[in-house]
Design a protein around this motif. Sequence first.
Motif, PDB file in Angstrom:
ATOM      1  N   VAL A  71       0.844  -1.199   0.000  1.00 30.68           N
ATOM      2  CA  VAL A  71       0.000   0.000   0.000  1.00 30.68           C
ATOM      3  C   VAL A  71       0.880   1.250   0.000  1.00 30.68           C
ATOM      4  O   VAL A  71       0.668   2.177  -0.794  1.00 30.68           O
ATOM      5  N   ARG A  72       1.888   1.263   0.866  1.00 30.67           N
ATOM      6  CA  ARG A  72       2.723   2.466   0.984  1.00 30.67           C
ATOM      7  C   ARG A  72       3.407   2.782  -0.348  1.00 30.67           C
ATOM      8  O   ARG A  72       3.339   3.908  -0.834  1.00 30.67           O
ATOM      9  N   GLU A  73       4.011   1.763  -0.938  1.00 32.31           N
ATOM     10  CA  GLU A  73       4.761   2.008  -2.187  1.00 32.31           C
ATOM     11  C   GLU A  73       3.850   2.496  -3.305  1.00 32.31           C
ATOM     12  O   GLU A  73       4.196   3.416  -4.051  1.00 32.31           O
ATOM     13  N   ASN A  74       2.692   1.897  -3.407  1.00 34.89           N
ATOM     14  CA  ASN A  74       1.795   2.274  -4.502  1.00 34.89           C
ATOM     15  C   ASN A  74       1.113   3.608  -4.237  1.00 34.89           C
ATOM     16  O   ASN A  74       0.842   4.364  -5.162  1.00 34.89           O
ATOM     17  N   TYR A  75       0.869   3.894  -2.958  1.00 33.83           N
ATOM     18  CA  TYR A  75       0.301   5.205  -2.611  1.00 33.83           C
ATOM     19  C   TYR A  75       1.312   6.300  -2.937  1.00 33.83           C
ATOM     20  O   TYR A  75       0.982   7.321  -3.553  1.00 33.83           O
ATOM     21  N   GLN A  76       2.572   6.050  -2.539  1.00 29.00           N
ATOM     22  CA  GLN A  76       3.609   7.050  -2.803  1.00 29.00           C
ATOM     23  C   GLN A  76       3.840   7.258  -4.297  1.00 29.00           C
ATOM     24  O   GLN A  76       4.144   8.361  -4.749  1.00 29.00           O
ATOM     25  N   SER A  77       3.679   6.194  -5.063  1.00 28.68           N
ATOM     26  CA  SER A  77       3.899   6.319  -6.515  1.00 28.68           C
ATOM     27  C   SER A  77       2.743   7.055  -7.197  1.00 28.68           C
ATOM     28  O   SER A  77       2.839   7.440  -8.359  1.00 28.68           O
ATOM     29  N   GLY A  78       1.616   7.202  -6.468  1.00 24.17           N
ATOM     30  CA  GLY A  78       0.453   7.890  -7.040  1.00 24.17           C
ATOM     31  C   GLY A  78      -0.486   6.963  -7.792  1.00 24.17           C
ATOM     32  O   GLY A  78      -1.543   7.383  -8.253  1.00 24.17           O
ATOM     33  N   ARG A  79      -0.096   5.687  -7.922  1.00 21.49           N
ATOM     34  CA  ARG A  79      -0.982   4.756  -8.639  1.00 21.49           C
ATOM     35  C   ARG A  79      -2.170   4.334  -7.791  1.00 21.49           C
ATOM     36  O   ARG A  79      -3.175   3.860  -8.300  1.00 21.49           O
ATOM     37  N   LEU A  80      -2.034   4.504  -6.465  1.00 25.36           N
ATOM     38  CA  LEU A  80      -3.109   4.110  -5.558  1.00 25.36           C
ATOM     39  C   LEU A  80      -3.563   5.342  -4.781  1.00 25.36           C
ATOM     40  O   LEU A  80      -2.748   5.989  -4.106  1.00 25.36           O
TER      41      LEU A  80
END
Length: 452
Positions: free
Chosen positions: A55-64
């Motif tokens: 969740v953290r990685e994808n949230y930070q990438s903006g995809r989530l």
Amino acid sequence: MNVSVFGIGYVGLVQGAALAEVGHSVMCVDVDAAKVQALIEGTLPIYEPGLKTLVRENYQSGRLQFGTDLAAAVRHGDVQLIAVGTPPDEDGSADLQYVLNVAETIAQHMDRYQVIVDKSTVPVGTGDVVRARIAEVLAGNGRSDLTFDVISNPEFLKEGCAVDDCMRPDRIIIGTDSAHAEEVMRELYEPFNRNREKIIVMDIRSAELTKYAANCMLATKISFMNEMATLSEKLGADIEMVRHGIGSDPRIGYQFIYPGVGYGGSCFPKDVKALIHAATAVDIDARVLKAVEARNNEQKTTLFSKIFEHFDGALQGKTFALWGLSFKPNTDDMREAPSRVLMEALWKAGARVQAFDPKAMEEAQRLYGEREDLTLAGTKEAALKNADALIIVTEWQTFRAPDFDLLARQLKQPLIFDGRNLFDPQRLGKRGFTYVSVGRQTWPHVVDGGMQ
Ligand code: NAD
């Protein structure tokens, strides 16, 4: 692809994160503003191995993305995933109000063709109901020109390994009557479909029933084994021997035939109930499922009965160490957990509980608050202190090889009630423990007038 997910629970959050991980742009929305705010601040509402990083990685990438703006989500997605709860109504049927609320929201705000995907577990025929509701709202708004497809795409993730299940599903069921929508779904899931063909396309009703049939089959295996365990106890057999004996038959297999304290969680109990109800509605008496449910309800009381019997009913003022609160390992979910039935019976009988669970302590605190007869211990060892016995309810890895000398020192007497058959009875007997488990003889036990 742009994907919107309605409902950030076990299914919505994990599936949303998995879809973002492979590159889709995912907007997850929920009506629970506190949950969404916590997620934005980095706090997950549930525990699942590997989920936090995903969740953290994808949230930070903006995809989530996470939010509460349902209209914005409808506009964002080319595919709209409905992943809200379908809890049991008073009569046991699945309550569709949340699913239909989302359907209405989508209809209110859609401005182009949409593929609307039901991931929630819903009764057969819900696809038609959702389709009709959307058409009705569109007509009311003078937007009958907008086209859409409703798909059934049931979710098969298992709590405790949900991330793995979503990243590497063993099957992807797509129920549809539209070739175009099938193509959209194939594109959505293509990244998860590389190892072998996992997509199974069928009609919507069969897809809806497949989900219930899967959960009910698994629940049936559990209740069957629990019935065999009860028989084993009465007939002087050992259910673990029986388990090995039957599991070696490839037609039966070793998976999901562990005896225990009954199934719990948010799915099996409600799905068995819902299918019984659905069968009754079409004049079918679901005899097998009714028996599965009855056996499970009884099984949840089995440990208490053994404890009650051992202490001749004198439980007032006794203290029990309890290991395992979640309904199964690797989750903090305590919905319908056997631990709750047991604790509540112990409290009613006047006993105290000192409980430990690797992940469900906060959930227990939330459910039960402060009470004199419950101590939430910081470690599994602390839970043992001066307890009259240890009770094992959930088979977390960390409970499988405890320091038995320490255990004997901490407990008032070397007495274990094990609802998951984690230990070898003879070995524990040799260490001086009285060991009560499921479907096996209590050890040490009396044979030919003497102790063995
Ligand atoms: P959950 O209760 O954990 O989450 C549901 C979420 O939906 C909640 O956060 C709730 O606030 C939100 N919600 C309710 N109404 C909404 C609305 N109108 N718009 C947006 N959000 C809304 O549920 P879950 O465990 O994720 O289960 C969801 C569905 O998936 C159920 O039908 C369940 O049977 C099925 N399912 C669950 C699992 C599992 O292991 N938990 C596995 C497979 C399938």
